[in-house]
Write an enzyme that holds these catalytic residues in place. Sequence first.
Site, PDB file in Angstrom:
ATOM      1  N   ASP A 200      23.859  36.100   3.521  1.00  0.00           N
ATOM      2  CA  ASP A 200      23.205  35.041   2.772  1.00  0.00           C
ATOM      3  C   ASP A 200      23.254  35.352   1.275  1.00  0.00           C
ATOM      4  OD1 ASP A 200      21.256  32.658   2.768  1.00  0.00           O
ATOM      5  OD2 ASP A 200      20.137  34.171   1.645  1.00  0.00           O
ATOM      6  N   GLU A 258      33.328  50.404  11.504  1.00  0.00           N
ATOM      7  CA  GLU A 258      32.918  51.423  12.478  1.00  0.00           C
ATOM      8  C   GLU A 258      32.558  50.782  13.814  1.00  0.00           C
ATOM      9  OE1 GLU A 258      29.264  54.665  12.950  1.00  0.00           O
ATOM     10  OE2 GLU A 258      29.845  53.968  10.940  1.00  0.00           O
TER      11      GLU A 258
END
Length: 535
Positions: A200, A258
């Site tokens: 956002d 990851e």
Amino acid sequence: MSTPWWKEAIIYQVYPRSYLDTDGDGIGDLNGISDRLDYIAKLGVDIIWISPFFKSPMRDFGYDVADYCDVDPMFGTLADFDRMIAKAHGLGLKIMIDQVMSHTSEDHPWFKESRSSRDNPKSDWYVWADPLPDGNPPNNWLSVFGGSSWQWDSRRKQYYMHNFLVSQPDLNFHHPDVQQAHIDALRFWLERGVDGVRMDACNFHFHDRQLRSNPPALVRDTSTVSDANPYGMQAHIHDKSQPENVAFLEKLRVLLDEYGAVAIGEVGADDSLAVMAEYTAGGNKLHMAYSFNLLTADSSAGHIRKQVEDFKARVKDGQPSWSVGNHDAVRVVTRWKGMSNQAAFAKLVLAMQLSLKGTPCLYQGDELAFSEADVPYELIQDPYGKTFWPEFKGRDGCRTPIAWTAGAHGGFTSGTPWLPVAEEHKAIAASLQEEDPNSPLNFARRMIAWRKTMPQLTRGDIVFYDAPEPVLALRRDLEGERSVIAVFNLGAAPVNFQLPAAQGAQKLEQPGLPGEVLDGEVQLSGYGAWFGYAV
């Protein structure tokens, strides 16, 4: 090289307050999303973006976070979230959560500690500034939601910065501990199986350390705010979109990689394309970015073409995500003036959106052709709307609850809904559309399924043909595949479009849009569309 899965995916935004309420309090919840996951899966989308459900005082309805690592009780529990994500994964759906990093709620423990004194451990976790000698704020920065972006705090006898509501103080991202705290909070959700993050206001993280005032805008911005809002009168070169944000996004990408997760960033800037290019370049920051450029009132073919061509020219290797509706914009059927035949218009807009190069992002209810709801002033909940009423009525009209049935409160709740369910939505409720093979809902299912069989539409390059308004004509080219031509009539009156002389055409069997070709001329009814192979 194979195309990354997220480049061919379709995102579906769920605004949880308004999706489905399962406990009768009038507010949608995580269990409501779980109950409708089969509906979403049947639609054929790939990723569900869920607007904030974190613990919050709800002054901005979840975009004011008080705890980044817990579910607000009105939405359920962490156990509810875990069940939801497990069911979603079982249906082949991925979950993307909304991360509001630039600011917190004033109720967040970080801010409570920060405002308590000038020398506590978190004293500089937020943007604090001394007043000018005459007591005024340090500069002219404005809040998106109205007025100065500085609020006086009597505890510290300083101003704190807020880009949005006064109750949403801005974090100081120049402090490495603030960045690490957000990295840790996101890891918490990735460990629970989250597949992506929607960032956002992702260009609001950093501010100019020197607190220099913004100059006047050379051209007033009306794409991110209404013309009733003075925010658009400034060139926002010092209060957001700072160069330091690039290094933070690179750090965030390491974490996402990851876990094999993806990130899409919301960019509201004076030159959003320049910011999106910077934030998606190199494959080591955001995976995708979107702006407000198709969330404006301009629905002309020329405007849509320009946004796509400008993105292609300036953002280069970045992946766009085209949104024509979300929780902050007037619903597209109303905003783009398709009310004369909203079912046909909704089908056309979806077909067009799914034909642009990029990752489409759909908003709940648009697949049902919902129009903007009229919420009377006395029922308005949005503080943004209360500030700028009546010229700008806020965002409640696109946030009203989904009408699942034609019954009481549209089957959304057994209680009193937090916003009224629109009567016109109940008349075209999801349950009614299920029974109609020609409904916008069933068309959306067919259109999305058909798109998945057309690699030209998911991976191909895009070029546009010159066409008179209101015709949008384009071609999608993919090596090893036949080129696909798509022609859309964005107007209510019938039109014809002569295909370029060098392009023959063979009509494609597609999900049922009205359009024919005769002697190289595409003939379209109002809000019609046509797809064909170039021959």
